[in-house]
Design an enzyme around this catalytic site. Structure first.
Site, mmCIF file in Angstrom:
data_model
loop_
_atom_site.group_PDB
_atom_site.id
_atom_site.type_symbol
_atom_site.label_atom_id
_atom_site.label_comp_id
_atom_site.label_asym_id
_atom_site.label_seq_id
_atom_site.Cartn_x
_atom_site.Cartn_y
_atom_site.Cartn_z
ATOM 1 N N SER A 82 -5.371 -7.500 -3.177
ATOM 2 C CA SER A 82 -4.545 -6.397 -2.692
ATOM 3 C C SER A 82 -3.149 -6.618 -3.241
ATOM 4 C CB SER A 82 -4.528 -6.369 -1.164
ATOM 5 O OG SER A 82 -3.820 -5.268 -0.668
ATOM 6 N N ASN A 142 -3.565 -11.965 -2.076
ATOM 7 C CA ASN A 142 -2.433 -11.062 -1.901
ATOM 8 C C ASN A 142 -1.533 -11.102 -3.131
ATOM 9 O OD1 ASN A 142 -0.454 -9.425 -0.140
ATOM 10 N ND2 ASN A 142 0.799 -11.110 -0.880
ATOM 11 N N GLU A 143 -1.525 -10.026 -3.905
ATOM 12 C CA GLU A 143 -0.576 -9.725 -4.980
ATOM 13 C C GLU A 143 -0.683 -10.604 -6.214
ATOM 14 O OE1 GLU A 143 2.869 -7.462 -2.366
ATOM 15 O OE2 GLU A 143 3.383 -9.364 -3.334
ATOM 16 N N ASN A 144 -1.704 -11.433 -6.326
ATOM 17 C CA ASN A 144 -1.770 -12.321 -7.486
ATOM 18 C C ASN A 144 -2.246 -11.622 -8.755
ATOM 19 O OD1 ASN A 144 -0.884 -14.293 -5.768
ATOM 20 N ND2 ASN A 144 -2.884 -15.247 -5.492
#
Length: 790
Positions: A454, A408-410
């Site tokens: 994502s 998530n978002e990395n």
């Protein structure tokens, strides 16, 4: 035959020289709470009073019983330990562990005595790893990226900082002889109308002997295979197998698979799961609009009606099968067909995925990485691969699971959050998301697609959060803009977006007993974890409504209205652009404690107005009015299997109830398609007093050309009557965004609908459960609607 004995009773927790009764599964916080040592961290500001718990070492103990003879080996099996621990038996070290997301097995054949599980502070473990591997940037100051633990234990912008420790999943003794089933990978496909299951079996043996056989049964089919060394492959075909579908597209037939391991007819071990036959793919082909991201199940392309799922309790060991089912039934009841298990949490229990299988809820599963640069060196690298292999195989049987996601978002964080320069070449997780994890999925579970993150555009050729390519997280709107700006773009797949609102009134009253509630009262401020969250709430509110100075009840109502309006603005726009946009995943479905957040269901399980709005937004058929180009259009969004045809009645009205013009427009939308029709120019509302009403069958869409603060609404007038199980409201004027806050009637009361707008003379009946003494005055006091701006 393998025998398993759960080790549930007799555990103690050592605390300052005392032996406290301990629950297993459980955690330190819940044991201390049960013993009266700590206050409830969910009540008042108790979270701060228990911060010391996460900084301590903790020890669990019990007697390990002597093992009866008759089996060659005895294993001590932990399904989950949180997180860094040593396991000892009578002072002898059995092993050390450092991963919440794995299970562990220790040979204790012939042993008995005092079993001790000694947990280090997660802070101490994380800080030691950081000291060896160096600093890595993250969205939050806590050191969650340095150990394999539920990241949101360390707090999030909706979550408390409650750093847990304990035996959080079941523990047992397993006694067996000759061989046991160590692992089964079920590869489930559909080939030429037949369901196919290929079971790849691995066994552990106490001795090398011939004659081991596996037998599999499913759907009336049966097959055998010999074990060669430590592995076997058995394949079954089920002719005419019924397909498993997501909800709204078909049924969810499930088939029992049973595998037995035997030697010369003697059963040694067995493995049982439920499966569903279906195919799943992800269409990421480039097109004229960019790069798509469309889920395909059984050949059917889907618009995903999704929600993000966080751990439903800050103490996951408290989750029960019934609670999972309740929350997921709520999701299905809102029209949701996809649940994304977010990467700052956990791989959920079998109960979660079982419920999704039965309800037809597709599962998008993140690997547990979120909002941080993660070191790729040891000891983390080996833990990451081990946990991924275990959990991919564990979750493979579930037909609801359709997508693996790396983080998530990395990837976005590396590009946009200043990480690249700070890292100066240090590892940060890319090798996991683009190397280790896709390899594990390809080797272990080739039947499902994998995406690296994502948001993710598909490659470094595009910005990771480019709305035209792959998945997109739309957070600029909440952070800096008006929610009307959701309509400014059409992402290919919106995997995160959302708007905050406080929890239900009864939830606040329980969590903040005795406090005089205000938007900035101490308990409310403590329950705003987002950076400048109250500022963003206030600015978002001011763009649409006059500020309700000093009136908590109006503020509470208006912020909940604004949340529903914001999410509606995005979903109506994006759904109307199917198939260019192929999904929306609202942040978020649920909460893990009572807090102001983006959730549709608050931390006590109460449904906010947003929840009921999702039922409208995610229905198979949605009617919406949108500005496109130089004028208005009506969009009939039809996700049902049948064409949608009929007459759309348009009315241009004033807020005083006068009809200025009408027209009937032909409505036509094919199956799984969107029909768009231009609104006649003479019906487009002009000025503050006018609005447009569109009705088709039982559906309605409204268009107001100006923000509510600029609209001269009349003073609302309505009549209220009550009956057992219902409240009926009859409008005498325009009544905008009427809401019955049922929990104000009683903490157990629930309403069956949320916001509704009534034209003069219209009536709505609201179903109410959990309200034992219907009273019209009480009902009126619990009804809220928009009022003229002051």
């Amino acid at each position: 035959m393998l025998e398993a004995s759960p080790l549930v009773d007799g555990w103690i927790l050592r605390h300052e020289g005392e032996a406290l009764a301990a629950s297993v599964p459980g955690c330190v916080h819940t044991d201390l709470l049960a013993a009266g040592v700590i206050p409830d961290p969910f009540v008042g500001r108790g979270e701060r009073e228990v911060a010391w718990v996460g900084r301590r070492e903790w020890t669990y103990e019990r007697e390990l019983p002597g093992v009866p003879s008759g089996h060659e080996q005895t294993d001590l099996v932990f399904d989950g330990l949180d997180t860094a621990a040593e396991i000892l038996l009578d002072g002898r070290l059995l092993g050390s562990v450092r991963n919440m997301h794995r299970s562990y097995r220790f040979d204790v054949t012939g042993a008995s005595g005092r079993l001790t599980v000694r947990f280090a502070s997660a802070y101490a473990e994380a800080e030691a790893v950081r000291g060896r591997l160096g600093e890595r940037p993250a969205a939050y100051a806590e050191p969650y990226q340095y150990l394999r633990k539920m990241a949101c234990s360390f707090g999030w912008d909706w979550g408390p900082t409650l750093v847990t420790a304990g035996i959080w999943r079941p523990v047992r003794l397993e006694r067996w002889s000759t061989a046991r089933i160590a692992r089964v990978r079920p590869l489930v496909t559909v080939e030429q109308g037949a369901g196919v299951v290929e079971l790849r079996v691995e066994v552990e043996r106490t001795r090398v002997e011939a004659g081991l056989t596996v037998t599999a049964r499913v759907g009336g089919a049966k097959a055998h295979a010999r074990v060669e060394g430590t592995s076997a492959v058995v394949r079954l075909e089920v002719p005419g197998a019924r397909l498993w579908w997501p909800r709204g597209y078909g049924g969810q037939p499930l088939y029992d698979v049973e595998l037995t391991l035997d030697q010369e007819g003697e059963a040694l071990d067995s493995w049982r799961r439920r499966i569903g036959f279906r195919t799943v793919g992800l269409d990421r082909r480039p097109d004229a609009h960019g790069t798509g991201f469309t889920l395909v199940v059984n050949g059917e392309r889907l618009f995903a009606r999704g929600v993000n799922w966080i751990p439903d309790d800050a103490f996951p060991s408290r989750m029960t099968r019934e609670r999972y089912r309740e929350r997921l039934r709520q999701a299905a009841g809102a029209g949701v067909d996809l649940v994304r298990v977010w990467g700052g949490g956990i791989y959920e229990s079998e109960d979660f995925y079982d419920a999704c299988d039965e309800l037809g809820l597709l599962v998008w599963q993140d690997f547990p990485f979120a909002c941080a640069a993660y070191p790729e060196e040891q000891p983390l690298r080996g833990e990451v691969e081990a946990e991924a292999r275990e959990n991919v195989v564990r979750l493979m049987p579930h037909p609801s699971l359709v997508l693996w996601n790396g983080n998530n978002e990395n990837l976005w964080g590396f590009r946009d959050w200043g990480w690249e320069g700070r890292l100066a070449g240090d590892s940060w997780g890319e090798g996991y998301y683009l190397g280790v994890l896709p390899r594990v999925v390809a080797e272990s579970d080739p039947t499902r697609p994998y995406t690296a993150g994502s948001p993710w555009s598909g490659s470094w050729a595009h910005h990771p959060n480019d709305p035209a390519h792959g998945t997109h997280h739309s957070w600029e709107v909440w952070n800096r803009r008006d929610y009307a700006e959701y309509r400014a773009e059409v992402p290919r797949f919106v995997a995160e977006f959302g708007w905050q609102a406080p929890p239900a009134y009864a939830t606040l009253r329980r969590a903040l007993p005795g406090e005089e509630l205000a938007a900035d009262s101490p308990g409310m401020l403590h329950r705003q974890k987002a950076d400048d969250g109250d500022g963003k709430l206030a600015r978002g509110l001011a763009r649409h409504f006059a500020a309700p100075e000093g009136d908590f009840d109006r503020w509470h109502y208006l912020t909940q209205v604004n949340q529903a309006r914001a999410v509606a603005a995005g979903i109506e726009h994006w759904r109307s652009h199917w198939p260019v946009c192929a999904g929306t995943v609202v942040w978020q479905l649920n909460d893990c404690w009572p807090v102001t957040s983006w959730a549709a269901i608050d931390g006590d399980g109460r449904e906010k107005p947003l929840y009921h709005e999702l039922r409208r937004l995610y229905a198979d058929r949605l009617l919406t009015l949108q500005v496109r180009g130089e004028g208005l259009v009506s969009a009939a969004v039809n996700q049902s299997a049948e064409p949608w045809t009929g007459v759309l009645r348009l009315r241009r009205m004033t807020v005083d109830g006068e009809v200025l013009g009408t027209a009937d427009v032909q409505l036509a939308a094919g199956a799984r398609a969107v029909g768009v029709a231009r609104v006649p120019a003479e019906l487009e509302p002009t000025g503050a007093k006018e609005f447009l009403v569109a009705d088709a069958e039982e559906l309605r869409a409204l268009y107001f050309p100006l923000p509510d603060r600029d609209i001269p609404y009349p003073a609302p007038e309505f009549e209220v009557s009550v009956a057992p199980g219902s409240v009926t409201v009859t409008a005498l004027t325009l009544v905008r965004d009427l809401l019955l806050q049922a929990d104000r009637l009683g903490p157990d009361a629930r309403a069956d609908r949320g916001l509704v707008t009534l034209l003069p003379g219209e009536r709505v009946t609201i179903g109410v459960t959990g309200w034992e003494t219907p009273d019209a005055d009480a009902a009126r006091a619990a009804l809220y609607c928009l009022e003229p701006s002051r």
